[in-house]
Design an enzyme around this catalytic site. Structure first.
Site, short mmCIF file in Angstrom:
data_model
loop_
_atom_site.label_atom_id
_atom_site.label_comp_id
_atom_site.label_asym_id
_atom_site.label_seq_id
_atom_site.Cartn_x
_atom_site.Cartn_y
_atom_site.Cartn_z
N ASP A 1 6.37 -51.45 -30.07
CA ASP A 1 7.67 -51.07 -29.57
C ASP A 1 8.68 -52.01 -30.23
O ASP A 1 8.31 -52.98 -30.90
CB ASP A 1 7.71 -51.18 -28.05
CG ASP A 1 8.76 -50.27 -27.41
OD1 ASP A 1 9.65 -49.79 -28.14
OD2 ASP A 1 8.69 -50.05 -26.19
N HIS B 1 13.04 -53.58 -21.87
CA HIS B 1 14.16 -53.88 -22.77
C HIS B 1 14.83 -55.21 -22.38
O HIS B 1 15.40 -55.89 -23.22
CB HIS B 1 15.20 -52.77 -22.74
CG HIS B 1 14.76 -51.49 -23.37
ND1 HIS B 1 14.00 -50.56 -22.69
CD2 HIS B 1 14.94 -51.00 -24.61
CE1 HIS B 1 13.76 -49.54 -23.49
NE2 HIS B 1 14.31 -49.78 -24.66
#
Length: 617
Positions: free
Chosen positions: A336, A263
């Protein structure tokens, strides 16, 4: 006052909704004929031709839109709260989900709790119906149902909370070791998602967590043994897909051995190709063999698999060369989130979606700026960098999946089905029973546990009160205290936090005076954590201390002085209630470690091996 769409048990009676006959005309029998994984047998050839005819009617803008799965703020597809309208205008340039679909023709929408999509079951069902009405009613030129998705892994990642059923997470199920429990958990979870109109779940996690320091996977993984993880993944794929929900194994080619969170950065996996084949690949092979509907990519660099060191999401050698060609997978590949730093580190937001498609992806998930991503793909096709034939390949995979899920037959849900399915007594009881079989007892000096209320009635409960994964459970100390009180104990609850101050530790020590035992909920204890001081100071009082690792089972390596330790692998209520029943002897500890716990002073040595776990008697 919050607006709620007027969904009833017959939402398709709305005049703006195309007739069921119209939808069936697109692909009459393909749902029965198409097989999981994207392959289309000869018997379905005629139905596949219908889908190709549908694609041929689409404009290029509609085709590009089908590739995107996007977030949108709000509890309603047409009348979200003003704050959500403002957020949508700022981030996407539309007011609501209906405008998002009209402007960008998106093929999918992802729900998040922070986007206010998941307030309560009836609202979620109404939102889902509103999204489908927007996609299938006028002014849609080529009506195509939306594939609604979310991250409902259970355990520490859950977008939908109570009153829906919350199941034990992956590592807890790994500790339970039961394929039937894993399959049943997914089947219950899938049935509830389908009743809410959510037909693609980004679970199960197929990563093999061999790095205790992994900051992003950890207990989201079933464990550290490839074969055991593969068995659990296959079981959950079967459970979800029998319930009518597309399962999504993630994060290919394997995110289990990272020390960087993708992330926030771009992790590099140093596994050799042979290590990848034996360690990371087995769960994905098992998922494919089980007929997995979709596979999610990882924003990680694996030099052994792609010397160019592109993130796997953007790597043609990894996604086409390995996943498609070597592993033989022809189902949907979803990226993702494209908003994560891991995929944005090397290339700009205008190049990322183009490179993902060229690598072999089908669904482009949650780009930070949809307008930039949409037009980048559009221009790449118009300029010849990506052929329209390549785009059509991805659209066909996506449409075949929508057909298999029955979305062309009837994409709508009802309040009646929600009430019959979501958070039922039977489902909640199933979650409780499965959770009991996952609780792991790691230490029990002098057979302290189980505690008997008649012998040790007065308990102090302290520890970390971490925010609920779903926003609807906890806090952990209160949950443990209430559960133990319901089992006949007198409990005093004192939250001490993940980093207790000296004053808070003193307060806990004072509160322990006169108690028969102290229960401490620990959370991600490290060598420098003040939670270590809390436990040792409490133990020094002479009152027996029971620690409950409410996330990572590795906490025990850093603690001293406690007489008993349990691992729950998550701090959701279902796990904590099960731990309370084990503490009180109302359930037996049956869990076994699915990961090794290394010594804190010598990480090369194992303190507790895979398979370790104590019982009673």
């Amino acid at each position: 006052m919050h607006h709620r769409a007027t969904s009833t048990d017959s939402p398709s009676s709305s005049p703006s909704v195309p007739s069921r006959r119209t939808l069936l005309a697109v692909t009459a029998a393909a749902a029965a004929a198409a097989v999981s994984g994207g392959a289309v047998p000869a018997a379905a050839a005629a139905d596949d031709r219908r889908l190709k005819q549908l694609v041929s009617r689409m404009s290029l803008e509609e085709k590009v839109g089908q590739l995107f799965v996007m977030r949108v703020y709000g509890h309603s597809a047409t009348e979200p709260d003003q704050a959500d309208v403002d957020a949508n205008l700022k981030e996407i340039g539309v007011r609501n989900a209906a405008e998002l679909i009209a402007k960008y023709h998106v093929g999918g929408i992802i729900y998040f709790s922070w986007a206010h999509n998941t307030r309560d079951p009836h609202q979620i069902a109404d939102l889902s119906n509103g999204i489908q009405r927007a996609a299938l009613g006028r002014p849609a030129r080529v009506p195509v149902p939306v594939l609604i998705s979310t991250d409902q892994e259970h355990g520490i990642v859950a977008r939908i909370g109570e009153p829906a059923t919350l199941m034990p997470g992956a590592m807890a199920l790994g500790a339970g070791g039961s394929r039937s429990d894993a399959r049943r958990a997914a089947q219950v979870a899938g049935a509830e998602l389908a009743a809410l109109g959510i037909r693609q779940n980004y679970a199960p996690v197929a990563d093999v967590n061999v790095n205790p320091a992994n900051p992003v996977i950890g207990v989201r993984s079933f464990g550290a043994e490839p074969g055991a993880v593969a068995a659990m993944v296959a079981a959950q794929v079967g459970g979800y897909q029998r319930a009518g929900v597309a399962a999504t194994s993630k994060h290919f080619p394997g995110h289990g051995d990272t020390s960087v969170d993708s992330h926030y950065g771009l992790p590099t996996i140093s596994h050799t190709r042979e290590q990848w084949r034996t360690l990371d690949a087995p769960p994905f092979r098992a998922a494919i063999a089980a007929g997995i509907d979709s596979i999610m990519t990882a924003h990680i660099v694996v030099p052994a698999l792609d010397p160019a060191e592109d993130p796997a999401t953007l790597s043609r050698p990894i996604l086409t060369g390995i996943l498609r060609e070597q592993l033989g997978y022809d189902g949907v590949v979803v990226t993702d989130s494209l908003g994560m730093e891991g995929v944005r580190t090397k290339y700009g937001d205008d190049r990322v979606p183009v490179l993902a498609l060229k690598a072999g992806c089908d669904q482009l998930l949650n780009p930070p700026k949809l307008d930039v991503a949409f037009h980048a793909v559009l221009n790449a096709v118009r300029g010849g960098e990506i052929s329209e034939t390549r785009v059509d390949e991805s659209i066909l995979r996506i449409l075949r999946l929508k057909v298999r899920l029955g979305l062309f037959r009837d994409p709508y849900v009802t309040h009646g089905a929600v009430d019959r399915t979501v958070g039922t007594r039977s489902h909640l009881a199933t979650a409780d029973r499965i959770a009991e079989r996952t609780t792991t007892l790691l230490l029990n000096e002098g057979a302290l546990l189980p505690l008997r209320a008649a012998e040790r009635p007065n308990l102090l409960v302290v520890g970390a009160d971490v925010a609920s994964p779903s926003g609807t459970t906890g806090p952990p100390t209160a949950t443990l205290g209430a559960a133990l009180a319901a089992l006949g104990f007198t409990t005093t609850v004192l939250p001490t936090g993940t980093a207790p101050t000296a004053a808070k530790i003193d307060e806990a020590v004072a509160a322990a005076a006169g108690k028969d035992a102290v229960v401490v909920g620990t959370y991600n204890v490290s060598a420098s954590s003040a939670q270590r001081t809390l436990v040792s100071r409490l133990a020094a009082t002479g009152v027996p201390v029971v620690t409950v690792a409410i996330r990572n089972p590795y906490d025990i390596a850093h603690l001293s002085g406690q007489r008993a330790t349990l691992a729950t692998y998550s701090w959701t209520d279902v796990e904590l209630r099960a731990a309370a029943r084990v503490i009180a002897g109302r359930a037996r500890p049956e869990g076994r470690l699915p990961v090794p716990v290394q010594r804190a002073d010598d990480p090369a040595r194992v303190l507790y091996p895979v398979g370790y776990g104590l019982g009673y008697g």
